[in-house]
Design a protein around this motif. Sequence first.
Motif, short mmCIF file in Angstrom:
data_model
loop_
_atom_site.label_atom_id
_atom_site.label_comp_id
_atom_site.label_asym_id
_atom_site.label_seq_id
_atom_site.Cartn_x
_atom_site.Cartn_y
_atom_site.Cartn_z
N GLY A 234 0.70 -1.13 0.04
CA GLY A 234 -0.03 0.07 -0.11
C GLY A 234 0.92 1.42 -0.02
N ILE A 235 0.37 2.45 0.69
CA ILE A 235 1.08 3.79 0.82
C ILE A 235 2.06 3.53 1.64
CG2 ILE A 235 0.41 5.93 1.18
CD1 ILE A 235 -2.15 5.91 -0.28
N VAL A 236 3.08 4.13 1.52
CA VAL A 236 3.99 4.56 2.47
C VAL A 236 4.48 5.96 2.46
CG1 VAL A 236 6.55 3.92 3.27
CG2 VAL A 236 5.19 2.13 2.17
N VAL A 237 4.30 6.56 3.51
CA VAL A 237 4.60 8.15 3.68
C VAL A 237 5.95 8.12 4.19
CG1 VAL A 237 3.90 10.04 5.06
CG2 VAL A 237 2.32 8.29 4.54
N GLY A 238 6.53 8.99 3.41
CA GLY A 238 8.15 9.45 3.81
C GLY A 238 8.12 10.19 4.96
N TYR A 239 7.78 9.79 6.05
CA TYR A 239 8.05 10.36 7.60
C TYR A 239 8.41 9.21 8.72
CZ TYR A 239 7.20 13.18 11.75
OH TYR A 239 7.26 13.63 12.85
N GLN A 240 9.44 9.56 9.34
CA GLN A 240 9.84 8.72 10.50
C GLN A 240 9.99 9.51 11.72
OE1 GLN A 240 13.21 6.21 9.75
NE2 GLN A 240 12.02 4.94 8.49
N GLU A 241 9.15 9.21 12.50
CA GLU A 241 9.24 10.17 14.03
C GLU A 241 10.24 9.46 14.74
OE1 GLU A 241 6.16 11.30 17.53
OE2 GLU A 241 5.91 9.62 16.16
N PRO A 242 11.45 10.37 15.03
CA PRO A 242 12.54 9.77 15.64
C PRO A 242 12.04 9.39 17.10
CG PRO A 242 12.75 12.23 15.29
CD PRO A 242 11.45 11.65 14.63
N LYS A 243 12.40 8.08 17.50
CA LYS A 243 12.21 7.74 18.94
C LYS A 243 13.04 8.53 19.86
CE LYS A 243 11.05 3.13 17.28
NZ LYS A 243 11.03 3.70 15.59
N HIS A 244 14.11 8.82 19.74
CA HIS A 244 14.90 9.50 20.39
C HIS A 244 16.12 10.00 19.75
CE1 HIS A 244 16.86 5.64 20.69
NE2 HIS A 244 18.03 6.16 21.07
N ARG A 245 16.47 11.19 19.85
CA ARG A 245 17.76 11.75 19.12
C ARG A 245 19.20 11.44 19.73
NH1 ARG A 245 18.64 15.83 15.54
NH2 ARG A 245 16.34 16.28 15.48
N HIS A 246 19.91 10.82 19.12
CA HIS A 246 21.14 10.32 19.46
C HIS A 246 22.14 11.58 19.88
CE1 HIS A 246 21.28 5.78 18.69
NE2 HIS A 246 19.96 6.31 18.13
N THR A 247 22.89 11.67 21.08
CA THR A 247 23.86 12.71 21.24
C THR A 247 25.00 12.25 20.36
OG1 THR A 247 24.57 11.30 23.24
CG2 THR A 247 22.58 13.10 23.51
N PRO A 248 25.83 13.41 20.36
CA PRO A 248 27.08 13.25 19.44
C PRO A 248 27.78 12.40 20.23
CG PRO A 248 26.48 15.48 19.78
CD PRO A 248 25.33 14.93 20.44
N ASN A 249 28.44 11.50 19.38
CA ASN A 249 29.28 10.45 19.89
C ASN A 249 30.90 10.71 19.62
OD1 ASN A 249 30.48 7.68 20.46
ND2 ASN A 249 28.43 6.83 20.08
N ARG A 250 31.81 10.38 20.50
CA ARG A 250 33.28 10.55 20.41
C ARG A 250 33.79 9.24 20.03
NH1 ARG A 250 35.10 15.30 22.29
NH2 ARG A 250 33.77 16.31 23.74
N GLN A 251 33.07 8.06 19.76
CA GLN A 251 33.70 6.79 19.47
C GLN A 251 34.29 6.99 17.97
OE1 GLN A 251 30.98 3.59 19.52
NE2 GLN A 251 32.64 1.96 18.81
#
Length: 578
Positions: A234-251
């Motif tokens: 069917g239809i797929v809408v191009g939107y993804q609600e971020p579950k949580h925003r990742h903080t900048p990683n130093r790895q």
Amino acid sequence: MSRVSVQRVSRLETGITGFDGLAGGGLPSGRVTLLVGGPGTGKTVFALQTLNNAAARGLRSLYVSFEEAPSDILAVVRSFEWGTEKAFARMTRLIDGNDVTDAIASGAADLSAMLSALEAQVRASRASWIVFDGLDSLLALLTDPLAERREIHRLRRWLARLGVGCLITAKEAGDGRLVDIGQADGLLAFSADCVVRLSAQVSERVVERTLQIVKYRGNAVQSGEVPIIFRGRGIVVGYQEPKHRHTPNRQRISSGVKRLDTLLGGGYLRGSSTLVTGLPGTSKTTLAAAFALAAVQRGERTLMFLFDEQVEHVQRNLASVGYDLRTAVRGGLLHMQSISACAVSSDSHLVYMLEQIEAFRPRCVVVDPISALMKSGESLKASNAAERLMEQLRTLGITAIFTSLVVRDDTVEESSRLSVSTIADTWMHLAYAIEGGERNRTLSIIKSRGTQHSNQVRELILDSKGVHLTDVYTQGGEALLGTARLQRESELRAQEAERQRAYSNRARELRASIDEGTERVHALQREIQRQRSILEHLANDERHRRTERSNRSRAIGRARFADQESRATKRTGRSARS
């Protein structure tokens, strides 16, 4: 002071991928939602997909079609994957509304008879949804504007009394009005609690479909246009609600090329985006594959999108430099997707890639090349799609590599064509250096945020073991590449060999001299020890002679002065008695 309680509008999930997140949970429960759009925009599919997903959750629905027969609607249902599910047929009742249309056309004044019949079915089936597909074609038969308004209000009151969720589809007007309904002038849109606009337009021979929530009473939702695509489900809408925003990683994670890791201060930053630009044949895909295989070796799921390249061809080509992608794919950690750039719009490509990312949930993503989005529509839309993909991956904490094809060896061109170099965390450029009848590849790091990276141009070499970066040799202020570099390396090796020979000869001479001197020292030490022994022997003899001479002298003295000693002794005795 009186306290006023504000009740949040409850929602019914549509189950359409991306839409419920965009709408804050779904469509308003017990309210009217208007789906408006031109032909081929997906109004009917949206409604049927919503009812199918409701049926999967055990909710019953009514579907009233005023333009197509139920058999035609069933044909649409069967064209999708969910059309074979028994839940839809069991939980959804299709109703032919053409009889009502014929009655209105013949002079019937209102919709009261139709609504009474539908109400009985709603109550008997305990339906949660009702769809009026093509209601505008029915209302258009009411030539009297007052009759139109009356029937729209009648329908609104009827739905409010039943308390069921309602989807109404209608055609979009082309003269600035949202709904193409005779004289009512958009009253249906005004009375609806939620208005969703579906649109489709042809841009450079590619159909671009979008969805926009124009109105949603009591809720603050995103009102901008988002792309949609049609898939087997069917239809797929191009939107993804971020579950949580990742903080900048130093790895730091490896790029797959040791020398490149050194230039980048240890590798790519986890969750960052890297852009690799260059002319055709400068090894952009090879560099991206090195990163993908390094991720697989770390046990990380990796997704590769290949525009206008067959997966099998890429696997064969990269096997020539020792990169075994087939084994990585069979192991399940690497997933490769081939995409035709010209098939759909750039927004549709974005939706498809987000859908694959949501399904595969990778830690690393490769897009080769992101510049292929330029083939499928306007440059501005392609740029927006690329930026949205980069931002989404960054939000999800996914480390991404994007390659971009340039037609001239000019780094300024990339920033003007696709405009993603400004938002990429790291930008590397691959180029050709033509000198002395040779074409050699070079790599330079233009920027790398958060990294004290090298500013030197390195020669990039491919062999049976992959990608390598060589040391930099300069002469007259120019970096030496290809044969010139090999000649310089040969000269340096010859100089080093000569230095090693001189060192070996001198060291051998010095060791011989040291050995000779050491032997002389040992000989002198032995001579000194011998002389010390002689000296000690002489000293012992001398002491022995002295002792014997002293003993002889005392013996002679006693013999010669014996009488005198006796008389002296006697005199000493008499004196003592007196």
